[in-house]
Structures are given as C-alpha cells and as structure tokens.
Design a protein around this motif. Structure first.
Motif, PDB file in Angstrom:
ATOM      1  N   ASN A   1       0.934  -1.250   0.070  1.00  0.00           N
ATOM      2  CA  ASN A   1      -0.055  -0.086  -0.006  1.00  0.00           C
ATOM      3  C   ASN A   1       1.109   1.203  -0.148  1.00  0.00           C
ATOM      4  OD1 ASN A   1      -2.234  -1.644   0.143  1.00  0.00           O
ATOM      5  ND2 ASN A   1      -2.088  -1.704   2.464  1.00  0.00           N
ATOM      6  N   PHE A   2       1.626   1.445  -0.769  1.00  0.00           N
ATOM      7  CA  PHE A   2       2.476   2.448  -1.172  1.00  0.00           C
ATOM      8  C   PHE A   2       1.968   3.641  -1.413  1.00  0.00           C
ATOM      9  CE2 PHE A   2       6.135   4.642  -3.400  1.00  0.00           C
ATOM     10  CZ  PHE A   2       6.662   5.166  -2.153  1.00  0.00           C
ATOM     11  N   LEU A   3       2.166   4.824  -0.654  1.00  0.00           N
ATOM     12  CA  LEU A   3       1.048   5.972  -1.126  1.00  0.00           C
ATOM     13  C   LEU A   3      -0.227   5.695  -1.183  1.00  0.00           C
ATOM     14  CD1 LEU A   3       3.338   7.671  -4.086  1.00  0.00           C
ATOM     15  CD2 LEU A   3       3.552   8.013  -1.429  1.00  0.00           C
ATOM     16  N   GLY A   4      -0.466   4.679  -0.212  1.00  0.00           N
ATOM     17  CA  GLY A   4      -1.968   4.449  -0.126  1.00  0.00           C
ATOM     18  C   GLY A   4      -2.643   3.629  -0.966  1.00  0.00           C
ATOM     19  N   TYR A   5      -2.125   3.477  -2.463  1.00  0.00           N
ATOM     20  CA  TYR A   5      -2.770   2.491  -3.431  1.00  0.00           C
ATOM     21  C   TYR A   5      -2.061   1.717  -4.310  1.00  0.00           C
ATOM     22  CZ  TYR A   5      -2.150   6.515  -6.521  1.00  0.00           C
ATOM     23  OH  TYR A   5      -1.396   7.318  -7.410  1.00  0.00           O
ATOM     24  N   ILE A   6      -0.778   1.889  -4.214  1.00  0.00           N
ATOM     25  CA  ILE A   6       0.416   1.461  -5.140  1.00  0.00           C
ATOM     26  C   ILE A   6       0.788   0.022  -4.339  1.00  0.00           C
ATOM     27  CG2 ILE A   6       2.574   1.543  -6.297  1.00  0.00           C
ATOM     28  CD1 ILE A   6       2.073   4.410  -6.177  1.00  0.00           C
ATOM     29  N   ASN A   7       0.333  -1.273  -5.280  1.00  0.00           N
ATOM     30  CA  ASN A   7       0.923  -2.433  -4.841  1.00  0.00           C
ATOM     31  C   ASN A   7       1.406  -3.016  -5.960  1.00  0.00           C
ATOM     32  OD1 ASN A   7       0.026  -2.948  -2.204  1.00  0.00           O
ATOM     33  ND2 ASN A   7      -2.028  -3.562  -2.688  1.00  0.00           N
ATOM     34  N   PRO A   8       2.546  -3.672  -5.836  1.00  0.00           N
ATOM     35  CA  PRO A   8       3.166  -4.307  -6.793  1.00  0.00           C
ATOM     36  C   PRO A   8       2.530  -5.835  -6.974  1.00  0.00           C
ATOM     37  CG  PRO A   8       4.452  -4.481  -5.038  1.00  0.00           C
ATOM     38  CD  PRO A   8       3.381  -3.651  -4.707  1.00  0.00           C
ATOM     39  N   TYR A   9       2.575  -6.482  -8.174  1.00  0.00           N
ATOM     40  CA  TYR A   9       2.220  -7.947  -8.345  1.00  0.00           C
ATOM     41  C   TYR A   9       3.234  -8.777  -8.918  1.00  0.00           C
ATOM     42  CZ  TYR A   9      -2.401  -5.840  -7.174  1.00  0.00           C
ATOM     43  OH  TYR A   9      -3.197  -5.310  -6.515  1.00  0.00           O
ATOM     44  N   PRO A  10       4.210  -8.930  -8.064  1.00  0.00           N
ATOM     45  CA  PRO A  10       5.440  -9.648  -8.870  1.00  0.00           C
ATOM     46  C   PRO A  10       5.100 -11.340  -9.149  1.00  0.00           C
ATOM     47  CG  PRO A  10       5.927  -9.211  -6.546  1.00  0.00           C
ATOM     48  CD  PRO A  10       4.646  -8.687  -7.048  1.00  0.00           C
ATOM     49  N   TYR A  11       3.864 -11.689  -8.781  1.00  0.00           N
ATOM     50  CA  TYR A  11       3.766 -13.037  -9.145  1.00  0.00           C
ATOM     51  C   TYR A  11       3.560 -13.412 -10.584  1.00  0.00           C
ATOM     52  CZ  TYR A  11      -1.273 -12.046 -10.296  1.00  0.00           C
ATOM     53  OH  TYR A  11      -2.574 -11.382 -10.897  1.00  0.00           O
ATOM     54  N   VAL A  12       3.412 -12.346 -11.414  1.00  0.00           N
ATOM     55  CA  VAL A  12       3.139 -12.576 -12.805  1.00  0.00           C
ATOM     56  C   VAL A  12       4.473 -13.255 -13.385  1.00  0.00           C
ATOM     57  CG1 VAL A  12       1.616 -10.785 -13.378  1.00  0.00           C
ATOM     58  CG2 VAL A  12       4.031  -9.949 -13.171  1.00  0.00           C
TER      59      VAL A  12
END
Lengths: 274, 168
Positions: free
Chosen positions: B27-38
């Motif tokens: 939840n970086f800056l409230g809404y940024i989530n990475p999805y490294p599972y790709v």
C-alpha cells in the motif's frame, strides 16, 4: 467432419484462451454485484487457513494498538456503568428479558482497503453463529456486513466497498441518508441523499439509522468533514471522516439482530397485502 | 524435464505466498501495490506446451483472486498475457525464438526489460480496468498502472537477479 476436427486442433490454444477468459470474466462480473461468487472467496479452508497462519505472526505488530483500544472501550463502558443511577439495584431477569441483539467476537485475519471493492476475512464462521447479512462493528464504529461464511471463516463486505450501502443519520436531528464509498481515501466515506432542510454542521456526528435490520440504531460512524448541496439543491452530499481506522482493524463484534426474521416477515406480509 | 516441473511448481507456490503475505500489504502512497507473481508467466519455459501455460496462468490468477476476494480479475489478466506471450517473444527475440534458443534469464538486459515491461503493463492495465469496471476512472487507472507497473517490473528484475545464481 474432418475439417471441424482440424479446426479445433489448429485453434485449440485460442479456444482454450477464450474459454478460460470467459470463466474469469463471469467470476469478475459476479464479483461486481452485491452477493458474490460462491466459489472464489477467501472464506474457504485453504485461504482462511493461510491467512490465519499469517495472522498468528503479524498480530504481534498491532498488539499495542489493540490493547489501547480495549482499555479505552473498557474505560468508556465503566464510566457509563458507574454513572447510571441504580445500575446495581435494578435487577434484570435474564430468563424473561427480551434480548434484541446478540454479539459474537471475532478476529480479523485479512483486511483490504486499497481496491475499489474491499473485503475483510474473519476467523469465525458458521460454527460460531455467523451468517450472511450480520453487521460487523468495532468498539469505535461500523466496519461492514458479513458476506460469505464457511465453517471456520467469514468474509465481510467492508464499508469501503462500492457495493456497500448503509443507512445512516445525523445524531442530533434524525435526518437520514445513505452511506457509500467512492474509492480513494480509506478514512473518508460519503453520506448522500440527506435532505437539504437538515441542520448539517462541520464536526457533527453521524451514526447508523435504525431503518435496517442489520445494525442497531446509534452505532458511531464518523464526523462531518465537509458538505455541499448537490446541483439541484435538494440534497446534501456529506464527506464523513470515520471514527475507525479502517487500515488497522483487530478484534470486531458481529451483531445479530434476533428480531430480524420477525420484522422481515411482517414487512413481507404488509408488502404482499398491498 | 522433471526438474523443470518441480521448479515451476515451487515457483508458483512461492510467488503466490509472498504475493499474499507481503506484496498485497505494501500500500505504498495508499494505493500502489506491486504484483510480482506475474513473474511465473514471464519465466515459464519457452517452447513448451502453450495450453499448459494458459491453464497454469489461469490457475495462478484464480489462486490470487481467491485471496484478494476479487472474483476473476487476476485470472482474466493472467490468461491474456499468457496468450499473447508467444507473439511478444517473437517480436523481441526474433529468430532466436523460432529456434527455441531463448532463455529470459540469460537474455540481454535490454531485451529482458522490454519483455517484462510489456507483459507487466498489459497485465496491470487489464487488472485495474476490470477492477474499476468503469471507463470514467481511466486517468486513475492509467496512473495506478504506471506506478504499480514500474514497481512490479523493478521487483521482477530484482527477483531474477537474486534467484538466478549461476549453477555450475
């Protein structure tokens, strides 16, 4: 016939892709309606179990905050108890006393607040008496409504969910509106459709209205941060700052309205007769 | 061959676990989530069964969906990037791809970056479009795609560097 078979062999990857895409789109569209996919949710044995295990580790990080919340609540309840006149001498016969609400405690093991439709997962399920459409609150205010339950786990539609619509009112004047969330800040929700005659002031308290059978009347929600009249000047649109910190939810209370069925049957009968 | 299957199963489980345990809660800056599972789809053996890739990608997306309570959004985006992957490989690696001589881990940095970037950004754009289900939020969707995508690409590159210790 041969050509049809050849067609399928030639385009088998494309057909598989279309099939899988179709399945996932069906799930996605289902998830945008209020009561959601029965199969893909986190109230099942696998995801519930893993979240539960993870929570056993991460619970320690929030222990101080949760303790402080509990002490604060105890303090408030104790003040209330000791300041009520004759609270001790007034005896209540619990055998005949009509109990309207039942409370079930549960621990939150997963909590989202960054998506457009957010959910919580609780470590308590149908085994503990949870079922669909029960209200969920903390000591400070409302959290959401139970959606799916399994034996040991349950998912909760958070108030930070675009499908959530909760009846709420101004504490001091009983003018009511609908509580919705439009994404963005997890601490701000919108109260819409409040009559323009309502005496709205910055800092006023918003509580749940008694119109639904989910929440009891008067559970805290938040305070008015700002408000404006809509273009037609008939209704207020109010920004409400929540009492709860939705990003840190620990133990919650699930409320069961024991009169619910009776109320609903009555309402149904009235509707049928018309 | 057997080794490769075990590898991919382990990678599947590992990526899903760190995704739900760590990266869904950034939840970086409230809404940024990475999805490294790709990364699973990025690193899936090239030239192998395409149907298998499609199916495992679907399974991967659906598993993440189950934990995120998000219906089938991840599944739809995963299946799509798995489907378009061969064409992207072909346009980036050209002749080498046709001779089955490509390994993403061993490719040059530029090619690798380009490949991961295209896959990740396609995935994120689809994911956030399906999440909001509304074209009126397009600016917000693009912004989220850009930031989360950059974050994911960075993490993917780090993971590849960390876990591709030269086995000799």
């Amino acid at each position: 016939m041969q050509q049809i078979v050849n067609f399928f062999i030639k385009y088998r990857n494309f057909l598989l892709y279309v099939l899988l895409l179709f399945i996932s789109l069906v799930f996605t569209i289902q998830s945008h309606s209020y009561h959601r996919s029965k199969f893909v949710n986190s109230a099942n044995f696998l995801s519930g179990g893993i979240y539960s295990g993870l929570d056993n580790i991460t619970a320690y990080f929030d222990l101080k905050v949760h303790n402080a919340q509990l002490v604060e609540e105890n303090n408030r309840l104790r003040t209330k108890l000791l300041n009520t006149r004759d609270s001790i001498s007034q005896k209540i016969d619990t055998a005949t006393f009509h109990k309207r609400f039942r409370f079930i405690t549960a621990k939150t093991i997963n909590n989202n607040y960054t998506f457009k439709d957010n959910f919580l997962t609780l470590r308590a399920g149908s085994k503990d008496g949870l079922k669909q459409d029960l209200g969920v609150i903390t000591s400070k205010g409302i959290v959401g409504i139970v959606d799916r339950t399994s034996t040991n786990y349950a998912t909760v539609i958070s108030i930070l969910n675009s499908n959530s619509q909760i009846n709420a009112k101004l504490k001091k004047s009983n003018h009511f509106g609908i509580l919705v969330w439009r994404g963005g800040d997890p601490n701000i929700v919108d109260l819409i459709d409040v009559q323009s005659k309502a005496p709205v002031q910055k800092g006023d308290t918003i509580v749940t209205g008694g119109k639904s059978t989910i929440f009891p009347e008067g559970i805290g929600i938040g305070t008015i941060k700002s408000f404006e009249l809509d273009p037609s000047e008939n209704f207020y649109s109010i920004k409400v700052e929540l009492f709860n910190d939705m990003t840190n939810i620990g133990y919650v209370y699930v409320i069961e309205n024991l009169d619910r069925e009776e109320i609903q049957t009555l309402e149904q009968q009235t509707a049928d007769e018309q | 061959m057997n080794n490769s299957i075990t590898h991919n199963i382990l990678r599947f489980v590992f990526l899903v676990l760190i995704q739900i345990a760590i990266f869904n809660n950034i939840n970086f800056l409230g809404y940024i989530n990475p999805y490294p599972y790709v990364l699973f789809i990025v690193l899936f053996p090239i030239g192998d069964n395409r149907a298998l890739l499609l199916f495992t990608s679907f399974l991967l997306g659906l598993t993440v969906d189950m934990f995120c309570n998000s219906g089938g959004m991840h599944a739809a985006s995963c299946v799509t990037i798995a489907y378009i992957r061969p064409w992207i490989l072909q346009s980036i690696f050209g002749l080498a791809y046709e001779y089955n001589a490509v390994k993403v881990v061993k490719a040059g940095f530029g090619q690798r970056l380009l490949f991961i970037t295209i896959l990740v950004f396609t995935h994120h754009l689809l994911l956030f479009l399906l999440e909001s289900f509304n074209f009126s939020d397009i600016i917000y969707i693009l912004k989220k795609t850009l930031f989360s995508g950059a974050f994911t690409v960075l993490l993917c590159l780090i993971f590849i560097t960390l876990f591709s210790v030269k086995r000799r």
